[in-house]
Motif scaffolding. Structure first.
Motif, PDB file in Angstrom:
ATOM      1  N   GLN A 139       0.812  -1.217   0.000  1.00  0.00           N
ATOM      2  CA  GLN A 139       0.000   0.000   0.000  1.00  0.00           C
ATOM      3  C   GLN A 139       0.848   1.270   0.000  1.00  0.00           C
ATOM      4  O   GLN A 139       0.361   2.342   0.367  1.00  0.00           O
ATOM      5  CB  GLN A 139      -0.942  -0.003   1.215  1.00  0.00           C
ATOM      6  CG  GLN A 139      -1.863  -1.211   1.290  1.00  0.00           C
ATOM      7  CD  GLN A 139      -2.743  -1.370   0.061  1.00  0.00           C
ATOM      8  OE1 GLN A 139      -3.168  -0.391  -0.551  1.00  0.00           O
ATOM      9  NE2 GLN A 139      -3.036  -2.618  -0.311  1.00  0.00           N
ATOM     10  N   GLU A 278      -8.836   2.041   6.092  1.00  0.00           N
ATOM     11  CA  GLU A 278      -9.431   0.910   6.797  1.00  0.00           C
ATOM     12  C   GLU A 278     -10.849   0.658   6.277  1.00  0.00           C
ATOM     13  O   GLU A 278     -11.266  -0.497   6.110  1.00  0.00           O
ATOM     14  CB  GLU A 278      -9.465   1.187   8.303  1.00  0.00           C
ATOM     15  CG  GLU A 278      -8.137   1.000   9.015  1.00  0.00           C
ATOM     16  CD  GLU A 278      -7.753  -0.469   9.164  1.00  0.00           C
ATOM     17  OE1 GLU A 278      -8.462  -1.351   8.640  1.00  0.00           O
ATOM     18  OE2 GLU A 278      -6.721  -0.723   9.811  1.00  0.00           O
ATOM     19  N   ILE A 279     -11.588   1.717   6.015  1.00  0.00           N
ATOM     20  CA  ILE A 279     -12.934   1.567   5.454  1.00  0.00           C
ATOM     21  C   ILE A 279     -12.868   0.909   4.067  1.00  0.00           C
ATOM     22  O   ILE A 279     -13.717   0.067   3.726  1.00  0.00           O
ATOM     23  CB  ILE A 279     -13.647   2.936   5.376  1.00  0.00           C
ATOM     24  CG1 ILE A 279     -13.944   3.455   6.787  1.00  0.00           C
ATOM     25  CG2 ILE A 279     -14.945   2.844   4.558  1.00  0.00           C
ATOM     26  CD1 ILE A 279     -14.466   4.869   6.825  1.00  0.00           C
ATOM     27  N   ASN A 281     -10.767  -1.141   3.287  1.00  0.00           N
ATOM     28  CA  ASN A 281     -10.271  -2.498   3.564  1.00  0.00           C
ATOM     29  C   ASN A 281      -9.018  -2.836   2.746  1.00  0.00           C
ATOM     30  O   ASN A 281      -8.900  -3.922   2.184  1.00  0.00           O
ATOM     31  CB  ASN A 281     -11.368  -3.537   3.278  1.00  0.00           C
ATOM     32  CG  ASN A 281     -11.069  -4.883   3.930  1.00  0.00           C
ATOM     33  OD1 ASN A 281     -10.410  -4.952   4.970  1.00  0.00           O
ATOM     34  ND2 ASN A 281     -11.547  -5.953   3.324  1.00  0.00           N
ATOM     35  N   VAL A 282      -8.095  -1.872   2.713  1.00  0.00           N
ATOM     36  CA  VAL A 282      -6.853  -2.115   1.973  1.00  0.00           C
ATOM     37  C   VAL A 282      -5.646  -2.255   2.889  1.00  0.00           C
ATOM     38  O   VAL A 282      -4.545  -2.556   2.417  1.00  0.00           O
ATOM     39  CB  VAL A 282      -6.593  -0.985   0.949  1.00  0.00           C
ATOM     40  CG1 VAL A 282      -7.712  -0.913  -0.068  1.00  0.00           C
ATOM     41  CG2 VAL A 282      -6.396   0.364   1.640  1.00  0.00           C
TER      42      VAL A 282
END
Length: 283
Positions: A139, A278-279, A281-282
């Motif tokens: 990421q 986080e929302i 989801n990475v």
């Protein structure tokens, strides 16, 4: 002219160090190393600022240690459970000890001392520590984007504000900022986000394969977060300096002031970016 050259040279060195540290983060934890320095210096600047400007008596060295423990706790949380627990326990003990210590100091404003002490941890140490939860393998493109879009937003705001700025954005806190500059920063950041989306999903897809799954609207929201919270981070640090009656938080960066002056936009951006990723989801 001399100050402009100084700012330019410092800026080039600064950008080069940050981008290089991001690139090698996955293999060598270079960004983690850089930001423990940034956090430590920023914490010292903050407590020096409030002790002088607000006439409180916060133990700077002690709070520096607390900041380092918080950084260690968050930085190790992705790798080593035992180390994380040790850092967490020590940090909790140190913060608890701060309250006990204040009971025995017999200072005139103990609650003010405690308030400014905790604020420094929340405002400086915590955001700098959270960068470690964003700069995870796979990421890194988001970390590149975070810094690049903040720089583009600042550059756009400065260029447009200097040439077209007439309507004050927040004159009470930062008299030089204008709505025109803010909109210029928005245009630079959003344009930069769309360009980065194209580059990461096509030109650089082999180097950043995880980025190929991202969509244009994810990058647009990312840019909007940086624009909004970067501006509020900048204004909040300006509020702190104005209340302390100082121009810069320090002088470690020639032509730019202190660490907090250079990283103020990040202080509010990093926590919100972390929540956003986080929302998605990475992480």
């Amino acid at each position: 002219m001399k100050n402009f050259i100084q700012r330019t040279i410092t800026g080039i060195i600064f950008v080069s160090i940050v981008l290089t540290s991001i690139y090698f983060q996955t293999d060598y934890k270079t960004l983690t190393t850089l930001f423990v320095i940034v956090m430590g210096w920023g914490v010292i600047e903050y407590y020096s600022l409030v002790n002088k400007g607000f006439k409180v008596q916060v133990p700077t060295a002690y709070m520096f240690i607390c900041g380092m423990l918080l950084y260690g706790f968050i930085a190790s949380s992705t790798d080593d459970t035992l180390t994380t627990l040790v850092f967490a326990a020590l940090y909790i003990l140190c913060i608890t000890g701060l309250f006990i210590y204040e009971l025995y100091r017999k200072k005139e404003q103990p609650i003010h001392n405690l308030s400014f002490a905790i604020l420094g941890q929340v405002m400086v140490a915590l955001p700098c520590s959270l960068i470690n939860l964003i700069a995870v393998p796979g990421q890194i493109h988001w970390v590149f984007a975070l810094f690049i879009l903040i720089w583009l937003s600042d550059t756009g705001a400065y260029l447009v504000g200097c040439t077209l700025g007439k309507h004050k954005l927040f004159e009470r806190i930062s008299p030089k900022k204008s709505w025109e500059g803010f909109l210029g920063g928005c245009a630079f950041a959003i344009g930069g986000a769309m360009l980065l989306w194209h580059l990461f999903t096509s030109v650089w897809a082999l180097n950043f394969p995880e980025a190929s799954d991202t969509t244009w609207w994810q990058w647009l929201v990312f840019a909007i977060i940086i624009i909004i919270f970067g501006t509020y981070g900048d204004l909040s640090e300006s509020l702190l300096k104005r209340a302390s009656n100082v121009k810069d938080s320090g002088n470690v960066l020639p032509g730019h002031g202190g660490i907090l002056d250079r990283f103020d936009s990040l202080l509010f951006c990093i926590p919100v970016v972390y929540i956003y990723l986080e929302i998605l989801n990475v992480l």
